[in-house]
Design an enzyme around this catalytic site. Structure first.
Site, short mmCIF file in Angstrom:
data_model
loop_
_atom_site.label_atom_id
_atom_site.label_comp_id
_atom_site.label_asym_id
_atom_site.label_seq_id
_atom_site.Cartn_x
_atom_site.Cartn_y
_atom_site.Cartn_z
CD GLU A 170 0.36 -2.24 -5.05
OE1 GLU A 170 0.54 -2.33 -3.83
OE2 GLU A 170 1.10 -2.78 -5.90
NE ARG A 213 2.10 0.64 11.49
CZ ARG A 213 1.60 -0.28 10.66
NH1 ARG A 213 1.27 -1.47 11.12
NH2 ARG A 213 1.45 -0.03 9.38
#
Ligand code: AMP
Length: 174
Positions: free
Chosen positions: A96, A59
């Site tokens: 994560e 993006r």
């Protein structure tokens, strides 16, 4: 100034449970909103003295490329591992769970060039800080880190403390 929080769409539990995804596609679908994003980010890049614009896959390409074209500056894509065809330099960063890496072509920047690094959203700052390290490894300087959205409660800005950081919208306490 348009209120982008009214345009950005919240999608709960995407891409996994517990994540509130900030979907910017309604911005892209609105010429008024997208135009304002491009003008604002281009204004920041200019004010920070950028000589090139780097966009982070994917993006960051959507925002960074038109900004570069509007300012008459080179655009450099920072891509996920294994996508760029020529000789690359890469920086790994923690996710994560596990790790990922971001890459640029080794000849992406002239030495000392000031680079505005663009992405759609600042969360923990891991992606942007890896990209900034990569810009510096390639002999260029980071002029600033530019975003549409900042998730302020995740404190990503602290990871980017040595660079100017700008965001159009800050969700400070969600
Ligand atoms: P981070 O490295 O944690 O700052 O994550 C930033 C990257 O992950 C950006 O490229 C974002 O597009 C994406 N991202 C992380 N969290 C979200 C979210 N809640 N909504 C939309 N995109 C996100």
């Amino acid at each position: 100034m348009l209120d982008l929080t009214k345009v950005i769409r919240d999608v709960p539990d995407f891409p996994k449970k517990g994540i509130l995804f900030k979907d910017i596609t309604p911005i892209l679908a609105s010429p008024a909103a997208f135009g304002e994003v491009i003008r604002t980010v281009a204004g920041w890049a200019k004010e920070l003295g950028a000589e090139a614009v780097a966009g982070i896959e994917s993006r960051g390409f959507i925002v960074g490329a038109p900004v570069a074209a509007q300012l008459g500056l080179p655009f450099v894509p920072a891509r996920k591992k294994g996508k760029l065809p020529y000789k690359t330099r890469s920086v790994a960063y923690a996710l994560e769970y596990g790790q990922d890496a971001i890459e640029m072509h080794e000849d992406a920047f002239a030495k000392g060039r000031r680079v505005a690094v663009v992405d759609d959203l600042l969360a923990t700052g891991g992606t942007m800080s890896a990209c900034c390290r990569l810009v510096e490894d390639l002999g260029a300087q980071v002029a600033g880190c530019l975003f549409i959205v900042e998730l302020g409660f995740l404190k990503g800005r602290e990871k980017l403390a040595k660079h100017p950081v700008r965001a159009m919208v800050n969700y400070a306490g969600e």
